[in-house]
Design an enzyme around this catalytic site. Structure first.
Site, mmCIF file in Angstrom:
data_model
loop_
_atom_site.group_PDB
_atom_site.id
_atom_site.type_symbol
_atom_site.label_atom_id
_atom_site.label_comp_id
_atom_site.label_asym_id
_atom_site.label_seq_id
_atom_site.Cartn_x
_atom_site.Cartn_y
_atom_site.Cartn_z
ATOM 1 N N GLY A 12 0.847 -1.194 0.000
ATOM 2 C CA GLY A 12 0.000 0.000 0.000
ATOM 3 C C GLY A 12 0.879 1.240 0.000
ATOM 4 N N GLU A 87 9.416 -2.670 4.753
ATOM 5 C CA GLU A 87 9.942 -1.705 3.761
ATOM 6 C C GLU A 87 10.754 -2.407 2.665
ATOM 7 O OE1 GLU A 87 9.073 1.353 3.750
ATOM 8 O OE2 GLU A 87 8.759 2.085 5.792
ATOM 9 N N ALA A 88 10.156 -3.450 2.082
ATOM 10 C CA ALA A 88 10.866 -4.298 1.119
ATOM 11 C C ALA A 88 11.354 -3.525 -0.104
ATOM 12 C CB ALA A 88 9.961 -5.445 0.688
ATOM 13 N N GLN A 89 10.707 -2.394 -0.432
ATOM 14 C CA GLN A 89 11.122 -1.640 -1.629
ATOM 15 C C GLN A 89 12.570 -1.177 -1.534
ATOM 16 O OE1 GLN A 89 8.977 -0.419 0.611
ATOM 17 N NE2 GLN A 89 9.869 1.494 1.294
#
Ligand code: ADP
Ligand code: MG
Length: 206
Positions: A12, A87-89
């Protein structure tokens, strides 16, 4: 042959409750006696980097790592059953093969992160993970203008001065000139830097 693991994605915009949801799932897994490795990215300096912290200030312990290779290494250190990534991005597209390998080896993985950049574009690797996950939880925040579902977040300066062509240059720190998909500190911030917006009130792409 070992059963393969299950991939869950929580995605999201900022403020949509991704970290809260990840923490809830980690807490439940811990109660169930599951061996969990909780990973944050060492770029996320909003709080003590050895925790995951939500915008409400709640936190849980986490291992801060700098890249996908370190994550692969950390996951091999113990017989973990679940790897939870906040916060994988920040880990970039290199995270995809690392997570695939964990799943093949039978570990369950929860990947949580931004699926959209502050200028409204898909933010890899979340969209790629969403395509192949067993379970996807797509969250929305609350639009700060009208209260409707917010699928976007944008920089505060841009939101306040959407018609000023030079707004992006004059009102933002130097790192803001980097691309919205750049893995850098410009994606770190809270209510002082970003706002959640619905489709109608999103002005970030103008
Ligand atoms: P994320 O990890 O998705 O950025 P967090 O889990 O850290 O989100 O925080 C979610 C919390 O942020 C909500 O429970 C709420 O208390 C707070 N919040 C602040 N602004 C907003 C907003 N515009 N929409 C939704 N929640 C918000
Ligand atoms: Mg978060």
């Amino acid at each position: 042959m070992t059963d393969t693991g299950r991939l869950t994605v929580i995605a999201g915009p900022m403020f949509s409750g991704k970290s809260e949801e990840l923490m809830r799932r980690v807490r439940r897994a811990t109660i169930a006696g599951i061996d969990v490795l909780v990973v944050s990215h060492s770029l996320d300096t909003r709080s003590d980097i050895s925790t995951i912290t939500s915008h409400t200030g709640v936190n849980i312990p986490a291992v801060p790592l700098g890249d996908a290779a370190s994550l692969a290494e950390a996951a091999r250190q113990k017989d973990y059953e679940l790897i939870a990534i906040d916060e994988a991005q920040f880990f970039g597209p290199e995270l995809v093969p690392v997570v695939e390998d964990l799943l093949i080896r039978g570990l369950d993985v929860i990947v949580e992160g931004l699926c959209v950049t502050f200028d409204g574009q898909p933010f890899e690797p979340l969209p790629s993970f969403m395509a192949v996950a067993e379970d996807v939880l797509r969250l929305t925040a609350v639009c700060t203008v009208c209260g409707k579902d917010a699928v976007f977040h944008q920089r505060l300066e841009q939101a306040e001065n959407p018609n000023r062509p030079d707004a992006a240059q004059t009102a933002q720190p130097p790192e803001a000139t980097l691309a919205a998909t750049e893995i850098d500190a410009s994606h770190i911030g809270g209510l002082d830097t970003y706002v959640a917006r619905c489709r109608q009130h999103f002005t970030g792409a103008e």
